[in-house]
Design a protein around this motif. Structure first.
Motif, short mmCIF file in Angstrom:
data_model
loop_
_atom_site.label_atom_id
_atom_site.label_comp_id
_atom_site.label_asym_id
_atom_site.label_seq_id
_atom_site.Cartn_x
_atom_site.Cartn_y
_atom_site.Cartn_z
N VAL B 271 0.83 -1.21 0.00
CA VAL B 271 0.00 0.00 0.00
C VAL B 271 0.87 1.26 0.00
O VAL B 271 0.63 2.19 -0.76
CB VAL B 271 -0.93 0.00 1.23
N GLY B 323 0.84 1.17 11.02
CA GLY B 323 -0.56 1.59 11.07
C GLY B 323 -0.73 2.97 10.47
O GLY B 323 -1.60 3.21 9.63
N ALA B 324 0.15 3.88 10.87
CA ALA B 324 0.06 5.25 10.36
C ALA B 324 0.30 5.26 8.86
O ALA B 324 -0.34 6.02 8.12
CB ALA B 324 1.08 6.13 11.07
N LEU B 326 -0.51 3.02 6.72
CA LEU B 326 -1.75 2.60 6.06
C LEU B 326 -2.75 3.76 6.03
O LEU B 326 -3.33 4.08 4.99
CB LEU B 326 -2.36 1.39 6.77
N VAL B 327 -2.94 4.39 7.20
CA VAL B 327 -3.96 5.44 7.30
C VAL B 327 -3.57 6.64 6.42
O VAL B 327 -4.37 7.12 5.61
CB VAL B 327 -4.12 5.90 8.76
N MET B 330 -3.58 6.10 2.52
CA MET B 330 -4.93 6.05 1.95
C MET B 330 -5.57 7.44 1.95
O MET B 330 -6.32 7.80 1.05
CB MET B 330 -5.80 5.09 2.77
N ARG B 331 -5.23 8.20 2.97
CA ARG B 331 -5.87 9.50 3.12
C ARG B 331 -5.29 10.51 2.13
O ARG B 331 -6.01 11.25 1.48
CB ARG B 331 -5.64 9.97 4.57
N LEU C 96 -12.99 9.25 3.26
CA LEU C 96 -12.84 8.29 2.16
C LEU C 96 -14.19 7.76 1.70
O LEU C 96 -14.26 6.69 1.10
CB LEU C 96 -11.96 7.13 2.62
N ILE C 106 -8.65 -0.32 4.42
CA ILE C 106 -7.22 -0.28 4.73
C ILE C 106 -6.94 0.74 5.84
O ILE C 106 -6.18 0.47 6.78
CB ILE C 106 -6.40 0.02 3.46
N THR C 107 -7.60 1.89 5.78
CA THR C 107 -7.38 2.86 6.87
C THR C 107 -7.87 2.28 8.19
O THR C 107 -7.26 2.50 9.23
CB THR C 107 -8.11 4.19 6.65
N GLY C 110 -5.37 0.07 9.58
CA GLY C 110 -4.32 0.91 10.15
C GLY C 110 -4.71 1.46 11.51
O GLY C 110 -3.94 1.40 12.46
N MET C 111 -5.94 1.97 11.61
CA MET C 111 -6.42 2.51 12.89
C MET C 111 -6.44 1.43 13.96
O MET C 111 -6.13 1.68 15.12
CB MET C 111 -7.82 3.10 12.73
N ILE C 113 -4.50 -1.16 14.19
CA ILE C 113 -3.13 -1.42 14.67
C ILE C 113 -2.69 -0.29 15.60
O ILE C 113 -2.11 -0.53 16.66
CB ILE C 113 -2.16 -1.49 13.48
N ILE C 114 -3.01 0.94 15.21
CA ILE C 114 -2.60 2.08 16.02
C ILE C 114 -3.25 2.01 17.40
O ILE C 114 -2.59 2.14 18.43
CB ILE C 114 -2.95 3.40 15.31
#
Lengths: 430, 352, 330
Positions: B271, B323-324, B326-327, B330-331, C96, C106-107, C110-111, C113-114
């Protein structure tokens, strides 16, 4: 139109690659810089230590490292000479994060750093793959905490351990159960990890050999919180005793839920469930549990070690540090005996060693396991894990009997390095 | 490739020399760094495999590590004292790829008609099921040796060369890890070529068509089911090869190595780099492979120096960064740091 | 028989917790047709916050009745989780909403995991043991034991489900939620603020999750930063089993999954004991005589049951048991 774009991204990729490599190059030998060179320019002998210094069991890893640090400091204070020259021992600490992949990388780092010997690793899961790297490089390793039998079954000459194997610990707790609870039916549960399953298998083997009925194995995971379904099933089969191979994090809820379901059986655990934390995790239900630890209880470890540790680190040893302490001392003793820090030269001396350490007398068998390793049985008494008996050579001894038996030997040994505990250095290391 | 200008050839040659010399340079620094480089290549390999599934065909697979596990266990079982089998690499590596590919097809067949997010959860479940089975197939009949894993796995060996020891050639010492590096490099080049060829092939275009609009793709006469299955099987077989190499390099496999975290790590690489773009994915994989090592040498000492103790472990920080990644990707850059240039290029091709 | 009854009681209790968590998934899905991947972590944080508050209250040594202490934990956990639910929507989903479907998923991963690793930083890696404050009285029911905590969990779940149903079907805001679920654009034309409705479903789901987290923690006596992952997956499976997007379905699915797991762990082992089977029993006669059993699948596969249920439902009945809306294909 195609190619410029492609060539560009290719060169970007290459640049990234080179940047990445370039960045990694500067800090090649990280550990040396810390120690100030002493005046008479003694020969430096590096001893590696590996354990998880980050992650869930980092406190055990640190404890082990402290054991080695104390041993080497004492050796340095004693002013040892090898091959006629004064020697300074230096610890090279590495963190394997309890991950086999990282374990192999740091093992390679120690080989690169040309250590003379390694104390570690903690987890069998990292010790086993790393042992082949040390073996390939001809560097002896002594684990002070890996109990999986497979470690010393690989036929590697330089792999040793000073702690008892699962197949020594398993029979000890099983025999104790047989002798005290006299069960007819036993349920064996494990957490489906290498440690839990391995230990549970050994317990089951011993019980079966004694003609006890063992129920089909039940399993959870190392994160299971809900044991009710498994326990209810077990309740229906009415066992007299239950053994669980797993860590306290899952053993606590298991015991608590079992008592909620009114299962009256004796509950027993291996060293993973043999901690004071069980009292917190299981509450009142923890009282009276039976558990075992490989080796002798910390309270029975050599006095010199206990006091030295406390003075240096301002805390009590947790569990395996007496073993890593002894392991480091063994390396030093073997080097002294062979009068060489060259692994090829001192390895035979290490294999044939007869040494009285903090954890009792140490000799290795032909596989590299400790001969006649002690096991200790504990019970939970008023929220504290309390030793009941030390099992040595198939005999069950009380703590006092053991102390009486062991006393003369370490006393003679303790005469060597006096307690020159360098207290002022201690705070910096924490 | 015929239209490459001399400047490009020169650039390529430089890259090739750099890649060939890398392990020798790294060995001087420490063989451990060669091992780290090997794992980086292994992750490039894995990411390119996952890129076929996620990037090209747009099927979010959260259980990709299961195929890696299949490959690793294939090698471990067929080349170790566990069953006392010691088959050569040219038999096991393809077999591992085949088995992993079959596993991919088996997973794909019933689930491909599911929509994206369902597919993600089902593949995640599948990955866990594979791990749980490997962890438990030691009783009542011992197949995988359970959580204890399989030890003393044979290393890679070809033509009498043992890949676990040091050999000297032309006066240069090649350590075990350095030799693995070259094997991995060859495999990586292979997977890069396959990826690039796929990108420009009928199949590759069909995948992209499905990713962009499945119904339109179907209307255009694409057999979406088979083409999707192919993506799954192909991506999985790359995972299988990577797994085999992992087993050979490590000499030890156990189910702990195939947890969900690993799947997510590979996904983050794809990603971050740019789904569908081969060079982007490679860059993403290299970047995220070196992050943990980088953190180990910077974060820990920095915290020790500033706070006097470790507040955030590098391992935790790494996961937070993943994690960040990924976020934030995408953003702000949904097409990744190095986005796919397909649209641009296809326009160019059509005009030419 | 008492063992079967006991397993049913176990299954009902676990199932109630699954059902409450499943409601969170199903509400969000019903409105925006997306899976809130991080919902499990919200539940975990609920348990952790409650743990901290309960420990603090116990530590103060006030003569509070245990019920009040637990209530204090719940009252602290609910707003924290609601804030996190709202944050999730704002960070991972709202920006999104018009992106390709994979993007919010996907976000959300990610969230998740965070959140998990932030929880690790705050509460540490070790499992947290809930203090035993309530004396866990247990009552005998036909040979089985049901504890007061179990009774409380089942009753509370039923109350919450009833309350939520009332809210969605009988209040103005509930009507707005249902209208948005039917068609966002038309609901917008009717004057429904879609952003508010979507944010509300996230926060309501999170509030329910917080309560579920406290229930889980007090029932099993333990909370851990990784507990949300598997719990979330199971609850999601439950929601799919019942028919995602359907409130009654989530409740039914949760209870059923709880029962399947308890009975599966309790009986599959005996059922797959090859020694009890005709052909295998003879083939393995020697081993059977030595061990008394050769069990093919035991409780070690307990976690597989949920995934199998999930895969089977999705393959054979994607709409779930009670789902009206057929899962859209691509």
């Amino acid at each position: 139109m195609n190619f410029p774009a492609k060539a560009l991204s290719l060169s970007v990729a290459a640049a990234v690659l080179m940047m990445a490599c370039g960045k990694e190059e500067p800090p090649p030998p990280p550990p040396q810089a810390q120690t100030p060179p002493p005046a008479p320019q003694p020969v430096t002998v590096k001893i590696g230590h590996v354990g998880p210094l980050t992650g869930g069991i980092a406190h055990f890893g640190k404890d082990n490292e402290n054991g080695v640090r104390l041993a080497l400091d004492e050796a340095n204070a004693a002013g040892i000479k090898i091959g006629g020259q004064p020697v300074k021992f230096e610890m090279v600490p590495e963190d394997d994060q309890a991950d086999p992949k990282v374990g192999n990388t740091v093992a390679q780092k120690l080989v690169d750093a040309k250590v003379a010997g390694v104390v570690g690793h903690l987890n069998s899961g990292t010790s086993i793959p790393a042992s082949s790297i040390y073996n390939g490089a001809g560097i002896p390793m002594i684990s002070g905490a890996s109990t999986n039998p497979a470690l010393t079954e690989q036929g590697f000459k330089g792999v040793f351990r000073v702690v008892g194997r699962d197949d020594q610990q398993g029979p000890a707790i099983a025999n104790y159960l047989l002798a005290t609870a006299k069960p007819k039916t036993v349920a064996v549960i494990d957490d489906a990890t290498a440690y839990g399953e391995g230990l549970a298998n050994e317990v089951e083997k011993t019980l079966k050999a004694a003609g006890i009925k063992v129920l089909p194995r039940e399993k959870g995971t190392d994160k299971t919180a809900d044991w009710k379904a498994v326990l209810t099933k077990i309740k229906g089969k009415k066992p007299d005793a239950v053994f669980y191979g797993g860590m306290d994090a899952t053993a606590g809820p298991l015991l608590k839920q079992a008592r909620e379901l009114k299962i009256g059986a004796v509950f027993s655990f291996g060293d993973g469930g043999c901690t004071d934390k069980m009292a917190e995790l299981a509450g009142a239900a923890a009282e009276g549990l039976v558990c075992s630890q490989a080796g002798i209880p910390v309270q029975a470890a050599g006095k010199q070690f206990l006091e030295g540790y406390k003075a240096k680190f301002n805390m009590d040893p947790i569990i395996y540090s007496p073993f890593t302490y002894d392991a480091a001392k063994l390396l030093v003793a073997a080097m002294q005996k062979a009068d060489s820090a060259d692994p090829a030269k001192y390895l035979p001396a290490l294999a044939a060693i007869d040494y009285n350490g903090a954890t009792g007398n140490i000799q290795f068998d032909e596989k590299g396991d400790r001969k006649d390793a002690e096991m200790t049985i504990f019970t939970m008494k008023e929220g504290k894990i309390t030793p009941l008996a030390i099992i040595k050579g198939g005999k069950s001894l009380t703590l006092d009997e053991y102390a009486a038996l062991a006393a003369p030997a370490p006393a003679a040994e303790a005469a060597k390095p006096a307690e020159a505990a360098p207290a002022p250095a201690a705070p910096a290391q924490k | 490739m015929s239209r490459l200008k001399p400047a490009h050839w020169f650039g390529l040659a430089l890259v090739a020399i750099a890649l060939l010399a890398l392990p020798l340079v790294l060995t001087q620094v420490g063989t451990a760094w060669v091992r780290i480089a090997n794992f980086a290549i292994l992750f490039v390999f894995l990411s390119l495999g996952l890129n076929i599934v996620v990037g090209m065909a747009g099927l979010l697979d959260l259980g990709y590590i299961a195929f890696y596990a299949v490959g690793a266990y294939t090698w471990a079982l067929l080349a170790s004292p566990h069953f006392n089998l010691h088959l050569p690499f040219w038999a096991i590596l393809p077999l591992g790829a085949l088995l992993a590919g079959m596993a991919g097809a088996i997973l794909g067949a019933p689930t491909l008609r599911l929509r994206g997010d369902y597919l993600a959860i089902v593949t995640l479940g599948f990955g866990e099921i594979v791990r749980i089975f490997m962890n438990n197939l030691s009783a009542p009949f011992n197949i995988t040796n359970g959580p204890k894993g399989i030890t003393r796995i044979d290393g890679f060996g070809a033509g009498g060369v043992n890949f676990s020891t040091t050999d000297t050639l032309f006066g240069i010492a090649f350590t075990g890890p350095a030799k693995y590096y070259y094997v991995l490099l060859v495999l990586m080049l292979l997977v890069i070529v396959v990826n690039l060829r796929l990108q420009n092939s009928r199949i590759g275009r069909a995948w992209v068509a499905i990713r962009e609009d499945e119904i339109a793709a179907k209307a255009a006469g694409i057999n979406t089911r088979n083409i999707k299955l192919l993506a799954f099987a192909m991506g999985a077989s790359f995972g299988g090869i990577a797994g085999g190499m992992f087993a050979a390099m490590q000499g030890f496999v156990s189910p702990e190595s195939f947890v969900l975290h690993e799947s997510i790590m590979v996904l983050a690489m794809v990603v971050l780099g740019g789904m569908g773009n081969v060079w982007g994915v490679i860059a993403g994989a290299l970047l995220l492979s070196f992050v943990p090592e980088f953190l180990r040498y910077t974060v820990e000492p920095a915290q020790q120096a500033i706070f006097g103790r470790l507040l955030i472990e590098p391992e935790v920080l790494r996961m937070l960064i993943f994690g960040a990644a990924l976020v934030l990707t995408m953003r702000f850059r949904p097409a990744g740091l190095w986005p796919e240039s397909r649209h641009k290029r296809e326009m160019g091709e059509r005009r030419a | 028989m008492d063992i079967l009854l006991q397993q049913i009681i176990n299954g009902l209790t676990t199932g109630s917790v699954y059902a409450i968590v499943a409601l969170g998934y199903t509400m969000v899905y019903g409105v925006i047709q997306l899976i809130n991947f991080a919902h499990g972590e919200v539940v975990m944080i609920g348990a952790m916050v409650a743990f901290s508050v309960i420990m603090a209250l116990v530590g103060m040594g006030l003569p509070l009745p245990p019920f009040v202490i637990v209530l204090g934990g719940v009252l602290a956990a609910v707003p924290v989780c609601m804030a996190i639910g709202y944050l999730l929507e704002r960070v991972a989903y709202r920006p999104l909403r018009h992106a390709p479907r994979l993007a919010p998923l996907i976000t959300a991963i990610g969230m998740s995991i965070i959140l998990q690793h932030l929880a690790l930083l705050v509460w540490g890696r070790d499992p947290r043991a809930f203090p035993q404050i309530m004396e866990n009285a247990s009552f005998a029911v036909g040979g089985a034991a049901i504890s007061s905590v179990q009774i409380a969990i089942i009753l509370l779940s039923v109350t919450m489900m009833a309350g939520l149903t009332w809210f969605v079907y009988r209040t103005r805001f509930g009507i707005a939620i249902r209208a948005t679920a039917e068609d966002v654009r038309v609901a917008g034309l009717m004057g429904v603020d879609a952003n508010r409705v979507i944010a509300a479903t996230f926060t309501i789901g999170a509030a329910l999750g917080a309560v579920a987290g406290v229930m889980y923690g007090t029932y099993y006596g333990i909370a851990h930063y990784t507990m949300g992952f598997i719990l979330g997956l199971k609850a999601f499976s439950a929601a799919v089993l019942g028919g995602i997007g359907n409130l009654a379905g989530a409740m039914l699915g949760g209870i059923l999954l709880g029962l399947v797991e308890a009975l599966g762990a309790g009986y599959i082992g005996d059922m797959t004991d090859l020694c009890r089977w005709p052909v295998f029993g003879e083939l393995l006669a020697e081993r059977c005589a030595a061990d008394g059993h050769v069990v093919l699948f035991g409780s070690n596969y307990q976690d597989v049951f949920a995934f199998l249920v999930l895969i089977l439902v999705l393959v054979f009945r994607p709409s779930g048991l009670l789902g009206e809306r057929v899962a859209e294909r691509a």
